[in-house]
Scaffold this motif. Structure first.
Motif, PDB file in Angstrom:
ATOM      1  N   MET A  45       5.052 -15.392 -13.440  1.00  0.00           N
ATOM      2  CA  MET A  45       5.008 -14.307 -14.424  1.00  0.00           C
ATOM      3  C   MET A  45       6.224 -13.411 -14.256  1.00  0.00           C
ATOM      4  N   ARG A  46       6.974 -13.168 -15.339  1.00  0.00           N
ATOM      5  CA  ARG A  46       8.101 -12.263 -15.292  1.00  0.00           C
ATOM      6  C   ARG A  46       7.591 -10.829 -15.428  1.00  0.00           C
ATOM      7  N   ILE A  47       8.152  -9.941 -14.623  1.00  0.00           N
ATOM      8  CA  ILE A  47       7.706  -8.562 -14.663  1.00  0.00           C
ATOM      9  C   ILE A  47       8.908  -7.651 -14.446  1.00  0.00           C
ATOM     10  N   ARG A  48       8.943  -6.555 -15.182  1.00  0.00           N
ATOM     11  CA  ARG A  48      10.060  -5.626 -15.076  1.00  0.00           C
ATOM     12  C   ARG A  48      10.064  -4.944 -13.705  1.00  0.00           C
ATOM     13  N   LYS A  49      11.242  -4.872 -13.098  1.00  0.00           N
ATOM     14  CA  LYS A  49      11.362  -4.237 -11.791  1.00  0.00           C
ATOM     15  C   LYS A  49      11.096  -2.743 -11.897  1.00  0.00           C
ATOM     16  N   ARG A  50      10.463  -2.196 -10.876  1.00  0.00           N
ATOM     17  CA  ARG A  50      10.219  -0.761 -10.805  1.00  0.00           C
ATOM     18  C   ARG A  50      11.075  -0.181  -9.677  1.00  0.00           C
ATOM     19  N   SER A  51      11.789   0.880  -9.971  1.00  0.00           N
ATOM     20  CA  SER A  51      12.709   1.450  -8.992  1.00  0.00           C
ATOM     21  C   SER A  51      11.995   2.049  -7.788  1.00  0.00           C
ATOM     22  N   TRP A  52      10.732   2.403  -7.961  1.00  0.00           N
ATOM     23  CA  TRP A  52       9.992   3.069  -6.891  1.00  0.00           C
ATOM     24  C   TRP A  52       9.351   2.104  -5.906  1.00  0.00           C
ATOM     25  N   THR A  53       9.389   0.815  -6.207  1.00  0.00           N
ATOM     26  CA  THR A  53       8.606  -0.161  -5.452  1.00  0.00           C
ATOM     27  C   THR A  53       8.903  -0.145  -3.965  1.00  0.00           C
ATOM     28  N   LYS A  54      10.161  -0.320  -3.604  1.00  0.00           N
ATOM     29  CA  LYS A  54      10.524  -0.454  -2.186  1.00  0.00           C
ATOM     30  C   LYS A  54      10.123   0.768  -1.388  1.00  0.00           C
ATOM     31  N   GLU A  55      10.420   1.941  -1.911  1.00  0.00           N
ATOM     32  CA  GLU A  55      10.107   3.172  -1.176  1.00  0.00           C
ATOM     33  C   GLU A  55       8.607   3.346  -0.995  1.00  0.00           C
ATOM     34  N   GLU A  56       7.834   3.086  -2.042  1.00  0.00           N
ATOM     35  CA  GLU A  56       6.382   3.255  -1.926  1.00  0.00           C
ATOM     36  C   GLU A  56       5.771   2.250  -0.960  1.00  0.00           C
ATOM     37  N   LEU A  57       6.241   1.008  -1.007  1.00  0.00           N
ATOM     38  CA  LEU A  57       5.708   0.003  -0.087  1.00  0.00           C
ATOM     39  C   LEU A  57       6.024   0.361   1.355  1.00  0.00           C
ATOM     40  N   GLU A  58       7.226   0.826   1.602  1.00  0.00           N
ATOM     41  CA  GLU A  58       7.611   1.183   2.968  1.00  0.00           C
ATOM     42  C   GLU A  58       6.754   2.303   3.525  1.00  0.00           C
ATOM     43  N   LYS A  59       6.277   3.185   2.660  1.00  0.00           N
ATOM     44  CA  LYS A  59       5.470   4.325   3.107  1.00  0.00           C
ATOM     45  C   LYS A  59       3.981   3.977   3.229  1.00  0.00           C
ATOM     46  N   ALA A  60       3.570   2.863   2.622  1.00  0.00           N
ATOM     47  CA  ALA A  60       2.144   2.514   2.609  1.00  0.00           C
ATOM     48  C   ALA A  60       1.713   1.954   3.964  1.00  0.00           C
ATOM     49  N   GLU A  61       0.685   2.532   4.540  1.00  0.00           N
ATOM     50  CA  GLU A  61       0.198   2.086   5.841  1.00  0.00           C
ATOM     51  C   GLU A  61      -0.449   0.713   5.777  1.00  0.00           C
ATOM     52  N   PHE A  62      -0.850   0.287   4.586  1.00  0.00           N
ATOM     53  CA  PHE A  62      -1.536  -0.997   4.475  1.00  0.00           C
ATOM     54  C   PHE A  62      -0.620  -2.091   3.911  1.00  0.00           C
ATOM     55  N   TYR A  63       0.701  -1.855   3.983  1.00  0.00           N
ATOM     56  CA  TYR A  63       1.671  -2.882   3.595  1.00  0.00           C
ATOM     57  C   TYR A  63       2.466  -3.318   4.816  1.00  0.00           C
ATOM     58  N   ILE A  64       2.649  -4.627   4.974  1.00  0.00           N
ATOM     59  CA  ILE A  64       3.434  -5.190   6.070  1.00  0.00           C
ATOM     60  C   ILE A  64       4.568  -6.003   5.462  1.00  0.00           C
ATOM     61  N   ASP A  65       5.811  -5.626   5.777  1.00  0.00           N
ATOM     62  CA  ASP A  65       6.978  -6.276   5.169  1.00  0.00           C
ATOM     63  C   ASP A  65       7.398  -7.541   5.911  1.00  0.00           C
ATOM     64  N   LYS A  66       7.074  -7.630   7.191  1.00  0.00           N
ATOM     65  CA  LYS A  66       7.467  -8.788   7.997  1.00  0.00           C
ATOM     66  C   LYS A  66       6.208  -9.458   8.563  1.00  0.00           C
ATOM     67  N   PRO A  67       5.522 -10.231   7.736  1.00  0.00           N
ATOM     68  CA  PRO A  67       4.233 -10.795   8.160  1.00  0.00           C
ATOM     69  C   PRO A  67       4.355 -11.772   9.320  1.00  0.00           C
TER      70      PRO A  67
END
Length: 218
Positions: free
Chosen positions: A1-23
């Motif tokens: 599915m193609r989806i438009r990029k959101r500029s806030w994505t990276k910053e919000e994910l980095e701040k989320a305690e329930f997101y892990i970037d390096k599984p």
């Protein structure tokens, strides 16, 4: 599915305690990634997260991992989880979102990460024959999942695509799974605990019947 990029994505994910970037750093020790050890379930291709958000909120005694490859999808999933849990007035203590190519799922999971259920909802059907091995239900993929799926565990699969569903029935059998339930028209079954996803709503509104199955790992 193609989806438009959101500029806030990276910053919000980095701040989320329930997101892990390096599984991969949690490989073999996902149980300890959660604050409380509980049975684990995993959704492969969690997309915008409506499914895992509602599933997690309804099942506080289970820990859920949501996996997707696209950062923007994970950002939207993060917001959906937050919204559902806020409505329930609950802390987000049983959902973790992470980014991984599911074709390489064993970079983040191994035999010590025993999950009881795998959810695959409306994955890419990859209709061209030369691409079939990319399907998340292909025999090759199912063999990978058996590494971390507990014996007796289940894979729950939903799709709108007739050919993918028909082929998947064969894939599961080839990989040694037992189909313990299936339907070619999920919404005619009136299953009370079915969580209707965005894709499910869209396809159903177009008159497309939803196919579903539960396969058990013997």
């Amino acid at each position: 599915m193609r989806i438009r990029k959101r500029s806030w994505t990276k910053e919000e994910l980095e701040k989320a305690e329930f997101y892990i970037d390096k599984p991969q750093e949690n490989k073999g020790k996902w149980k300890s990634a959660f604050k409380v050890e509980r049975p684990m379930h995993i959704e492969l291709g969690c997309g915008k997260g409506q499914f895992i958000a509602k599933l997690g909120a309804r099942n506080p005694n289970i820990n859920f991992i949501g996996v997707d490859l696209i950062d923007t999808m994970l950002g939207l999933a993060k917001r959906n989880v937050e919204e559902v849990y806020a409505d329930e007035n609950r802390d987000i203590d049983n959902v973790i979102l992470t980014r991984c190519n599911i074709e390489q799922i064993l970079t983040m999971m191994d035999e010590n990460d025993q999950v009881e259920c795998i959810y695959i909802n409306f994955c890419n059907p990859w209709p061209r024959g030369k691409h079939h091995k990319k399907r998340l239900t292909h025999t090759r993929q199912l063999e990978l999942y058996k590494t971390f799926l507990k014996p007796g565990g289940e894979i729950r699969f939903k799709t709108d695509d007739d050919n993918l569903f028909s082929d998947s029935l064969n894939y599961f059998k080839e990989a040694g799974f037992e189909i313990i339930w299936k339907t070619y028209d999920l919404h005619s079954e009136n299953i009370e605990d079915n969580i209707v996803t965005e894709h499910e709503n869209m396809f159903s509104s177009e008159g497309i019947k939803i196919k579903a199955l539960i396969a058990k790992y013997k």
